[in-house]
Scaffold this active site. Structure first.
Site: not given
Ligand SMILES: Cc1ncc(COP(=O)(O)O)c(C=O)c1O
Length: 401
Positions: A257, A143, A228
């Site tokens: 976040k 994700f 990530d």
């Molecule tokens: C690992 C990871 N990458 C990217 C994102 C995407 O972030 P955003 O919702 O701020 O676009 C999330 C959101 O849950 C995430 O957990």
């Protein structure tokens, strides 16, 4: 009959909101530390922390003070001009994370998009991969966000269905399998994008040694390791960054976040000069990225992590919470996994789906959310106290045993 405030507010939201979410039926109107209150005054312990965006807890006083102070001075300039907060913020971020440069954005998905662009252009300029041929390897069950490019390499059918045509240039391999990475690399591979722990994918912790292994493989093949850490970073797993467990410092680190201290959307991509140097004026940007309000908040959020020992707190309380959960010996639980205060409790299928358990916990005053069908994710603010975990365990015990 008169509706409760909660019912009336949910009904209004459902009337006007697109149906892209299915929230638990609670309407939060106040928050402080690890606690929130609903529109009817009911109190709950927040054990989701906005998917780790609230690592500092709700309305951390030092961060809210920074927000207010900055709001009284300057909020937005765009990057057409310099502002006096972006420099101090990026310096703090680069020094804490140990990188030469950072590029600020707003949301996690924008951070991931930024990393993809950096890796592709690095491939063209430094690896001499022919134009438009650069490939990025990703993992099944990933994700990374919701943009059209990012969902193009999701393995979740629902995230993709109906949203094509998809962006090419990605290859999906199994998560946790170093050999699969080695086999998937070609001369056109520019990057390997991976989460140290798959959060949305069900709190999936890869086998021990995996990150160390992929660090070695990517280095050997001149492929950028892109981590990530939007969900795992900034203390959540009991280290400042989850990669520290295996010394797997990536070439590109993506944060989001909690970088915004729970009050403002701030994300960033970090890298050293060879990679970040691919961007020249006009290549990439964002109207709000690096704005003084976000920069002031994020700088303070980083300081608070250090000042209040949130990383050490997440490590110690994560061990404590996991131990207390295991001691419940619940017949419904298949597995408890995670690191620090990112904990997944997988429910056996014959005991029903995780959503039902989350609804029961809500009735007892604990807010958490299922991820995938069978997993309850517990990810409280890192400022949570041990006796608040004890309070939660009493209630979790009622639901799980
Ligand atoms: C690992 C990871 N990458 C990217 C994102 C995407 O972030 P955003 O919702 O701020 O676009 C999330 C959101 O849950 C995430 O957990």
């Amino acid at each position: 009959m008169e509706l409760s405030k909660t019912a009336a507010l949910i009904s209004e939201t459902e009337m006007y909101s697109a149906r892209n979410y299915n929230p638990l039926p609670v309407v939060i109107s106040q928050g402080e530390g690890s606690w929130v209150w609903d529109a009817d005054g009911q109190k709950y312990l927040d054990m989701l922390s906005a998917y780790s965006a609230l690592n500092h807890g709700h309305r951390h006083p030092k961060i809210v003070a920074a927000l207010k102070e900055q709001a009284d001075a300057l909020t937005l300039t765009s990057r057409a001009f310099h502002n006096d907060k972006i420099g101090p913020f990026l310096r703090k971020l680069c020094q804490m994370a140990g990188y030469a440069k950072a590029l600020p954005m707003n949301t996690g998905a924008e951070g991931v998009e930024t990393a993809i662009k950096a890796a592709r252009k690095w491939g063209l300029l430094h690896k001499r991969v022919p134009e438009n041929q650069g490939e990025i390897i990703v993992c099944a069950n990933n994700f990374h966000g919701r943009t059209t490019t990012i969902i193009s390499f999701s393995s979740e059918e629902q995230y993709r269905y109906g949203f094509g045509p998809y962006t090419p240039g990605f290859r999906i391999i199994p998560f946790g399998d170093g050999k699969a990475l080695e086999e998937a690399i070609t001369e056109n591979t520019v990057g390997f994008l991976v989460e140290p722990i798959q959060g949305e994918g069900g709190v999936i912790v890869p086998p021990e040694g995996y990150l160390r292994e992929v660090r070695a493989i990517t280095r050997e093949h001149n492929v950028l390791l892109i981590l990530d850490e939007i969900q795992t970073g900034l203390g959540r797993t009991g280290k400042l960054f989850a990669y520290e467990y295996e010394d797997a410092r990536p070439d590109i680190l993506i944060l989001g976040k909690a970088l915004g201290g729970g009050v403002y959307p701030v994300s960033a991509v970090l890298a050293d000069d060879a990679v970040m140097g691919v961007f020249t004026p006009g290549d990439h940007g964002s109207t709000f990225g690096g704005n003084p309000l976000g920069a002031a908040v994020a700088a303070r959020a980083l300081e608070v992590i250090e000042e209040e020992g949130l990383v050490e707190q997440a490590f110690a309380l994560g061990q404590y919470f996991t131990k207390r959960l295991a001691e419940l010996n619940s017949p419904a639980v298949k597995e408890i996994r995670g690191k620090g205060l990112l904990i997944g409790v997988e429910i056996k299928e014959e005991y029903g789906v995780a959503r039902v358990y989350c609804e029961k916990l809500m009735e007892l005053g604990i807010l958490c959310k299922e991820t995938r069908k069978q997993v309850i994710r517990f990810a409280p603010p890192l400022v949570i106290a041990r006796d608040e975990i004890d309070w939660a365990i009493e209630r979790i015990a009622q639901v799980l045993t």
